[in-house]
Design a protein around this motif. Structure first.
Motif, PDB file in Angstrom:
ATOM      1  N   THR A 141      11.480  -6.584  -2.220  1.00  0.00           N
ATOM      2  CA  THR A 141      11.500  -5.244  -1.608  1.00  0.00           C
ATOM      3  C   THR A 141      11.773  -5.343  -0.094  1.00  0.00           C
ATOM      4  OG1 THR A 141      10.019  -4.459  -3.333  1.00  0.00           O
ATOM      5  CG2 THR A 141      10.209  -3.081  -1.366  1.00  0.00           C
ATOM      6  N   ARG A 166       0.190  -3.394   5.380  1.00  0.00           N
ATOM      7  CA  ARG A 166       0.169  -4.832   5.682  1.00  0.00           C
ATOM      8  C   ARG A 166      -0.049  -5.659   4.417  1.00  0.00           C
ATOM      9  NH1 ARG A 166      -5.767  -5.515   8.618  1.00  0.00           N
ATOM     10  NH2 ARG A 166      -6.776  -3.824   7.482  1.00  0.00           N
ATOM     11  N   SER A 167       0.484  -5.175   3.277  1.00  0.00           N
ATOM     12  CA  SER A 167       0.298  -5.941   2.036  1.00  0.00           C
ATOM     13  C   SER A 167       1.132  -7.215   2.082  1.00  0.00           C
ATOM     14  CB  SER A 167       0.699  -5.102   0.823  1.00  0.00           C
ATOM     15  OG  SER A 167       2.102  -4.946   0.784  1.00  0.00           O
ATOM     16  N   HIS A 189      -2.030  -0.246   9.942  1.00  0.00           N
ATOM     17  CA  HIS A 189      -2.819  -0.247   8.701  1.00  0.00           C
ATOM     18  C   HIS A 189      -3.911   0.805   8.818  1.00  0.00           C
ATOM     19  CE1 HIS A 189      -5.488  -2.593  11.186  1.00  0.00           C
ATOM     20  NE2 HIS A 189      -4.440  -3.348  11.502  1.00  0.00           N
ATOM     21  N   SER A 190      -4.869   0.759   7.894  1.00  0.00           N
ATOM     22  CA  SER A 190      -5.841   1.856   7.822  1.00  0.00           C
ATOM     23  C   SER A 190      -6.778   1.897   9.032  1.00  0.00           C
ATOM     24  CB  SER A 190      -6.653   1.758   6.534  1.00  0.00           C
ATOM     25  OG  SER A 190      -7.395   0.565   6.522  1.00  0.00           O
ATOM     26  N   ILE A 209       2.613   2.415   2.075  1.00  0.00           N
ATOM     27  CA  ILE A 209       1.198   2.791   2.102  1.00  0.00           C
ATOM     28  C   ILE A 209       0.665   3.051   0.696  1.00  0.00           C
ATOM     29  CG2 ILE A 209      -0.461   4.421   3.126  1.00  0.00           C
ATOM     30  CD1 ILE A 209       1.959   5.205   5.049  1.00  0.00           C
ATOM     31  N   GLY A 210       1.446   3.788  -0.104  1.00  0.00           N
ATOM     32  CA  GLY A 210       0.980   4.144  -1.441  1.00  0.00           C
ATOM     33  C   GLY A 210       0.197   5.446  -1.472  1.00  0.00           C
ATOM     34  N   PHE A 214       2.249  10.776   3.051  1.00  0.00           N
ATOM     35  CA  PHE A 214       1.190  10.568   4.048  1.00  0.00           C
ATOM     36  C   PHE A 214       1.752  10.707   5.478  1.00  0.00           C
ATOM     37  CE2 PHE A 214      -1.470   7.736   6.663  1.00  0.00           C
ATOM     38  CZ  PHE A 214      -2.704   8.334   6.442  1.00  0.00           C
ATOM     39  N   VAL A 229       9.109   3.074   1.343  1.00  0.00           N
ATOM     40  CA  VAL A 229       8.909   2.156   0.216  1.00  0.00           C
ATOM     41  C   VAL A 229       8.041   2.802  -0.870  1.00  0.00           C
ATOM     42  CG1 VAL A 229       8.070  -0.141  -0.451  1.00  0.00           C
ATOM     43  CG2 VAL A 229       9.095   0.190   1.805  1.00  0.00           C
ATOM     44  N   GLY A 230       7.233   3.760  -0.505  1.00  0.00           N
ATOM     45  CA  GLY A 230       6.235   4.322  -1.415  1.00  0.00           C
ATOM     46  C   GLY A 230       6.823   4.912  -2.690  1.00  0.00           C
ATOM     47  N   ILE A 231       6.116   4.691  -3.786  1.00  0.00           N
ATOM     48  CA  ILE A 231       6.469   5.334  -5.068  1.00  0.00           C
ATOM     49  C   ILE A 231       5.172   5.944  -5.590  1.00  0.00           C
ATOM     50  CG2 ILE A 231       7.341   5.022  -7.415  1.00  0.00           C
ATOM     51  CD1 ILE A 231       8.739   2.486  -6.504  1.00  0.00           C
ATOM     52  N   THR A 288      15.150  -3.378  -4.872  1.00  0.00           N
ATOM     53  CA  THR A 288      14.215  -4.438  -5.246  1.00  0.00           C
ATOM     54  C   THR A 288      14.806  -5.285  -6.380  1.00  0.00           C
ATOM     55  OG1 THR A 288      12.357  -3.109  -4.519  1.00  0.00           O
ATOM     56  CG2 THR A 288      11.849  -4.878  -6.059  1.00  0.00           C
TER      57      THR A 288
HETATM   58  P1  NDP Z   1      -1.075  -1.844  -0.901  1.00  0.00           P
HETATM   59  O1  NDP Z   1      -2.047  -0.889  -1.482  1.00  0.00           O
HETATM   60  O2  NDP Z   1      -1.204  -3.297  -1.208  1.00  0.00           O
HETATM   61  O3  NDP Z   1      -1.068  -1.686   0.691  1.00  0.00           O
HETATM   62  C1  NDP Z   1      -1.123  -0.421   1.285  1.00  0.00           C
HETATM   63  C2  NDP Z   1      -1.206  -0.585   2.777  1.00  0.00           C
HETATM   64  O4  NDP Z   1      -1.255   0.734   3.336  1.00  0.00           O
HETATM   65  C3  NDP Z   1      -2.448  -1.331   3.240  1.00  0.00           C
HETATM   66  O5  NDP Z   1      -2.109  -2.310   4.191  1.00  0.00           O
HETATM   67  C4  NDP Z   1      -3.320  -0.231   3.835  1.00  0.00           C
HETATM   68  O6  NDP Z   1      -4.085  -0.632   4.975  1.00  0.00           O
HETATM   69  C5  NDP Z   1      -2.270   0.764   4.314  1.00  0.00           C
HETATM   70  N1  NDP Z   1      -2.913   2.077   4.401  1.00  0.00           N
HETATM   71  C6  NDP Z   1      -3.633   2.715   3.454  1.00  0.00           C
HETATM   72  N2  NDP Z   1      -4.120   3.868   3.934  1.00  0.00           N
HETATM   73  C7  NDP Z   1      -3.716   3.942   5.216  1.00  0.00           C
HETATM   74  C8  NDP Z   1      -3.922   4.889   6.257  1.00  0.00           C
HETATM   75  N3  NDP Z   1      -4.670   5.980   6.061  1.00  0.00           N
HETATM   76  N4  NDP Z   1      -3.350   4.668   7.453  1.00  0.00           N
HETATM   77  C9  NDP Z   1      -2.606   3.557   7.660  1.00  0.00           C
HETATM   78  N5  NDP Z   1      -2.388   2.617   6.713  1.00  0.00           N
HETATM   79  C10 NDP Z   1      -2.937   2.809   5.513  1.00  0.00           C
HETATM   80  O7  NDP Z   1       0.378  -1.287  -1.319  1.00  0.00           O
HETATM   81  P2  NDP Z   1       1.805  -2.027  -1.461  1.00  0.00           P
HETATM   82  O8  NDP Z   1       2.245  -2.593  -0.163  1.00  0.00           O
HETATM   83  O9  NDP Z   1       1.789  -2.912  -2.653  1.00  0.00           O
HETATM   84  O10 NDP Z   1       2.706  -0.776  -1.842  1.00  0.00           O
HETATM   85  C11 NDP Z   1       2.873   0.310  -0.982  1.00  0.00           C
HETATM   86  C12 NDP Z   1       3.689   1.378  -1.673  1.00  0.00           C
HETATM   87  O11 NDP Z   1       4.977   0.855  -1.960  1.00  0.00           O
HETATM   88  C13 NDP Z   1       3.144   1.856  -3.021  1.00  0.00           C
HETATM   89  O12 NDP Z   1       3.456   3.230  -3.188  1.00  0.00           O
HETATM   90  C14 NDP Z   1       3.915   1.048  -4.036  1.00  0.00           C
HETATM   91  O13 NDP Z   1       4.031   1.707  -5.293  1.00  0.00           O
HETATM   92  C15 NDP Z   1       5.252   0.962  -3.353  1.00  0.00           C
HETATM   93  N6  NDP Z   1       6.068  -0.183  -3.742  1.00  0.00           N
HETATM   94  C16 NDP Z   1       7.376   0.052  -3.998  1.00  0.00           C
HETATM   95  C17 NDP Z   1       8.221  -0.969  -4.327  1.00  0.00           C
HETATM   96  C18 NDP Z   1       9.658  -0.675  -4.556  1.00  0.00           C
HETATM   97  O14 NDP Z   1      10.328  -1.423  -5.229  1.00  0.00           O
HETATM   98  N7  NDP Z   1      10.173   0.413  -3.970  1.00  0.00           N
HETATM   99  C19 NDP Z   1       7.740  -2.357  -4.460  1.00  0.00           C
HETATM  100  C20 NDP Z   1       6.359  -2.527  -4.073  1.00  0.00           C
HETATM  101  C21 NDP Z   1       5.564  -1.460  -3.744  1.00  0.00           C
HETATM  102  P3  NDP Z   1      -5.331  -1.669   4.847  1.00  0.00           P
HETATM  103  O15 NDP Z   1      -4.700  -3.011   4.674  1.00  0.00           O
HETATM  104  O16 NDP Z   1      -6.022  -1.513   6.140  1.00  0.00           O
HETATM  105  O17 NDP Z   1      -6.109  -1.217   3.657  1.00  0.00           O
END
Ligand code: NDP
Length: 313
Positions: A141, A166-167, A189-190, A209-210, A214, A229-231, A288
């Protein structure tokens, strides 16, 4: 001026066509790229993802096989399977479809994949190589984000990139790849205070973010390039109306099906403020799988070089 839509489906199709030509080329020299997908348990979403990946293999002329282990398999069963796949010459890439059932040690499984076949780029050796700027198999991705920017002729060097998330799968590797392209990178990040103010400074804003929509207008600087990136699946009517009010056709489709996919960025706001953006669906997602194919082909090309049959290399 209307924001430019960065069409991920078109970019994916271009990449797959280029890869198909390369597959034909190395097939003439005796190597057919092979991908093994490992599924554990019965997760319908994972099954769809794996089917899409094996279809992409068919599309570029690569060989693929799906190995399905029952849900009650142990970590040891999975490690033994991975070991067998590591030893098979004709398998260039191994992907372990996530999430794995809770009782399986996912970290051990991902670390058991041979780094040279780690087409998802999750093995600690590939992560270390990415961090040190050494050639490696990088996560798909984040690689897709760079491809979108480059193929859309959007400059990266010297630009300010802000990544929200930051995943290990998206946020961190995206930061490393953007850094390697000479962007000035901030990861949020959060716990980031005043997220909106940091995001507004971005020339390139990446949302991973997921959380549906947001990031809204207060996070987007005038003229930014936004990669979403979010889905996220939305099924609540009030939420759908708030997010899709600007797009009557999408809202109509939601009313018929009761569901819609949205990204992490508000679709109406980004279209109004950004210079360019990736839509959801049809933006980052298609890249991806294209990058998974690209990593598999890279791995196969190295096999060809090792086998010595690559007279032209
Ligand atoms: P993760 O849940 O592993 O990570 C989410 C990140 O968002 C964390 O670092 C978290 O911070 C941060 N976050 C959450 N809430 C907040 C906030 N209020 N303010 C700021 N930052 C915040 O998710 P992924 O990285 O795995 O995936 C993210 C999105 O991307 C999802 O929707 C997923 O479905 C999508 N995705 C899409 C792909 C594609 O092919 N298009 C492939 C992979 C993912 P903290 O670390 O502090 O908790």
């Amino acid at each position: 001026m209307a924001a430019r839509i960065l069409d991920g489906n078109k970019i994916r199709d271009d990449i797959l066509a280029e890869l198909a030509a390369k597959v034909e080329d190395i097939a003439e020299r005796g190597v057919k790229p092979g991908l093994a997908a490992v599924l554990v348990g019965e997760d319908p979403a994972s099954e769809i993802y794996v089917r899409n990946k094996t279809r992409a293999c068919d599309r570029i002329g690569a060989f693929s096989e799906t190995v399905h282990l029952p849900a009650e398999s142990t970590t040891q069963d999975l490690l033994e399977l991975i070991n067998r796949l590591n030893c098979r010459e004709e398998i260039d890439g191994i992907l372990i479809q996530l999430p794995l059932p809770g009782h399986i040690d996912a970290r051990a499984a991902l670390s058991a994949v041979s780094p040279s076949k780690d087409v998802d780029g999750f093995h600690p050796i590939n992560v270390g190589r990415l961090a040190t700027g050494t050639p490696c198999l990088a996560p798909c991705t984040p690689r897709g984000l760079i491809e979108i920017l480059k193929r859309s002729e959007i400059p990266i060097a010297g630009k300010r990139a802000v990544i929200v998330g930051r995943s290990n799968i998206v946020g961190k590797p995206a930061a490393l790849l953007l850094l390697a392209e000479h962007a000035t990178v901030t990861i949020c990040h959060s716990r980031t205070p005043d997220l909106a103010a940091v995001c507004r400074q971005a020339d390139i804003l990446v949302a991973a973010i997921g959380r549906p929509a947001f990031l809204t207008r207060e996070h987007i600087g005038e003229g930014a390039v936004v990669l979403d990136v979010g889905i996220n699946r939305v099924s609540n009517e009030a939420v759908a109306e708030r997010l899709l009010g600007h797009a009557p056709k999408r809202l109509e489709r939601f009313r018929k099906s009761g569901k819609a996919l949205v990204g992490d960025v508000h679709p109406g706001d980004v279209a109004e403020i950004a210079a360019a953006y990736t839509p959801v669906p049809g933006g980052v997602g298609p890249l991806t799988i294209a990058m998974l194919m690209s990593n598999t082909l890279d791995s196969a090309t190295r096999r060809l070089s090792r086998s010595g049959s690559d007279a032209s290399a």
